[in-house]
Enzyme design. Structure first.
Site, PDB file in Angstrom:
ATOM      1  CB  SER A  48      -7.432   3.369  -4.429  1.00  0.00           C
ATOM      2  OG  SER A  48      -6.243   4.121  -4.644  1.00  0.00           O
ATOM      3  CD  GLN A  51      -3.066  13.246  -1.036  1.00  0.00           C
ATOM      4  OE1 GLN A  51      -3.942  13.754  -1.723  1.00  0.00           O
ATOM      5  NE2 GLN A  51      -3.295  12.187  -0.265  1.00  0.00           N
ATOM      6  NE  ARG A  52      -4.404  17.539  -6.222  1.00  0.00           N
ATOM      7  CZ  ARG A  52      -4.912  16.974  -7.324  1.00  0.00           C
ATOM      8  NH1 ARG A  52      -4.182  16.977  -8.438  1.00  0.00           N
ATOM      9  NH2 ARG A  52      -6.108  16.437  -7.328  1.00  0.00           N
ATOM     10  NE  ARG A  53       3.167  20.104  -0.729  1.00  0.00           N
ATOM     11  CZ  ARG A  53       3.383  20.653   0.469  1.00  0.00           C
ATOM     12  NH1 ARG A  53       4.578  20.522   1.041  1.00  0.00           N
ATOM     13  NH2 ARG A  53       2.427  21.318   1.092  1.00  0.00           N
ATOM     14  N   GLY A  54       4.761  15.371  -5.991  1.00  0.00           N
ATOM     15  CA  GLY A  54       5.681  14.392  -6.556  1.00  0.00           C
ATOM     16  C   GLY A  54       6.143  13.326  -5.585  1.00  0.00           C
ATOM     17  CE1 TYR A  55       8.148  15.675  -1.281  1.00  0.00           C
ATOM     18  CE2 TYR A  55       5.999  16.303  -0.429  1.00  0.00           C
ATOM     19  CZ  TYR A  55       7.330  16.598  -0.649  1.00  0.00           C
ATOM     20  OH  TYR A  55       7.839  17.805  -0.245  1.00  0.00           O
ATOM     21  CB  CYS A  84      -0.966   0.012   1.187  1.00  0.00           C
ATOM     22  SG  CYS A  84      -0.189   0.321   2.784  1.00  0.00           S
ATOM     23  CB  ILE A  85       1.628   3.795  -1.990  1.00  0.00           C
ATOM     24  CG1 ILE A  85       2.408   5.117  -2.090  1.00  0.00           C
ATOM     25  CG2 ILE A  85       0.516   3.746  -3.025  1.00  0.00           C
ATOM     26  CD1 ILE A  85       3.145   5.275  -3.412  1.00  0.00           C
ATOM     27  CD  GLU A 101      -1.269  -6.760  -1.422  1.00  0.00           C
ATOM     28  OE1 GLU A 101      -2.294  -6.642  -0.724  1.00  0.00           O
ATOM     29  OE2 GLU A 101      -0.131  -6.969  -0.947  1.00  0.00           O
TER      30      GLU A 101
END
Length: 331
Positions: free
Chosen positions: A184, A154-158, A146-147, A180
């Site tokens: 989503s 978010q939305r910063r390339g991480y 999972c990530i 896996e």
């Protein structure tokens, strides 16, 4: 007397985490329930009240995740945390992550997993931005369970950086990895972008002077073992470079004019399996990437278009950029 089922506990509506009040997206099986949970940004312990939280912070000794550094570029660090050795930390990490991810189940037996935690370091503290988990042994060659990147970051390339590192681990094991399932909707969107970019970068590289190895793979020749790969592609550690880094976006290099790119040809008899192998992807993921990049034949989904012009047009449609992960900073 009639038996009435006990009503479900009220959901956790928000968490206070590292100077942010974050609204939750999904439920998570925390053993305590409250509309607001206070999460220690050091050890990830959860508490019901601000009073308990501030008392805990005065004694918490965690300044970074309890693992070893596996990647560091400037202030951004990836930590590898062993679920067997740091059971409570990884459990708390998974509980927090489950508030922002669907289609996953939290298992409290975290010993079979690694957690790779991304932090942004200041002079005295490493702030957790997100993480991915990975089974230590996966017979399906999953390189990621999972990530999660927490909403404020978010939305910063991480997320892309975490995905790229999971594939770096697969390349180190000389195994084509894949995340896996199920993914989503947000995860599928992120992976489709990664797979497409990785595949198009690989095909473009086949037309460059440094693309001899890629052309050999596309022609069906077995690549050399990882220890003999060129430094630019080897997953082994290179000498650490010095210098700070203010963010993840690299300075974009001007596009080379078409005439300056050598017209080395991709073998006409190449196969999907060879394309996937060259890009370090599974064949089914490479098929999705070819379709997303517009490189499948419009009249036959079993053939693909690999002309330089078609690949460059795909790169423009994807707004292709260099990878965020630089393997020279892997430790």
């Amino acid at each position: 007397m009639a038996h009435h089922p006990r009503p479900p506990p009220p959901p956790i509506e928000r968490v206070v985490f590292d100077d942010y009040v974050i609204r939750t997206w999904y439920t998570s099986p925390y053993p305590i329930q409250a509309p607001t949970l206070w999460i220690c940004h050091g050890c990830l312990k959860y508490m019901r009240s601000a009073h308990t939280f501030h008392a805990h912070r005065r004694t918490c000794t965690y300044t970074h995740p309890p693992g070893r550094k596996v990647y560091q570029r400037g202030a951004h660090i990836l930590w590898e945390v062993d679920g067997a050795q740091e059971k409570l930390y990884v459990q708390n990490l998974c509980l927090l992550g489950k508030l922002f991810i669907d289609h996953k189940t939290v298992f409290f037996d975290v010993a079979p997993f690694w957690a790779y935690v991304l932090t942004d370091a200041s002079s005295q503290f490493d702030h957790v931005l997100g993480f991915f988990s990975k089974e230590k042994v996966s017979y399906d060659h999953y390189n990621l369970a999972c990530i999660v990147v927490f909403p404020p970051y978010q939305r910063r390339g991480y997320g892309t950086l975490l995905m790229e590192y999971s594939y770096y681990l697969s390349r180190s094991d000389d195994t084509p990895g894949t995340p896996e399932r199920p993914l989503s909707d947000l995860g599928l969107k992120g992976y489709m972008a990664y797979w497409s970019a990785q595949l198009v970068r690989t095909l473009l590289a086949a037309y460059s002077p440094e693309g001899a190895m890629i052309r050999a793979i596309l022609a069906g020749h077995k690549p050399p073992p990882p220890h003999s790969m060129p430094t630019s592609q080897s997953p082994r550690r290179r000498r650490q470079r010095r210098g700070g880094w203010a963010g993840e976006e690299r300075a974009e290099r001007p596009d080379e004019p078409l005439a300056s790119i050598p017209h080395a040809s991709i073998p006409m008899n190449t196969t999907l399996a060879r394309i996937a192998d060259a890009a370090g992807l599974r064949s089914d993921d490479a098929t999705l990437a070819l379709a997303h990049a517009g490189l499948l034949n419009s009249t036959s989904s079993s053939t693909f278009v690999l002309s330089l012009e078609a690949i460059q047009q795909a790169a423009q449609r994807l707004s292709l950029r260099p990878p965020i992960l630089d393997v020279g900073y892997c430790l």
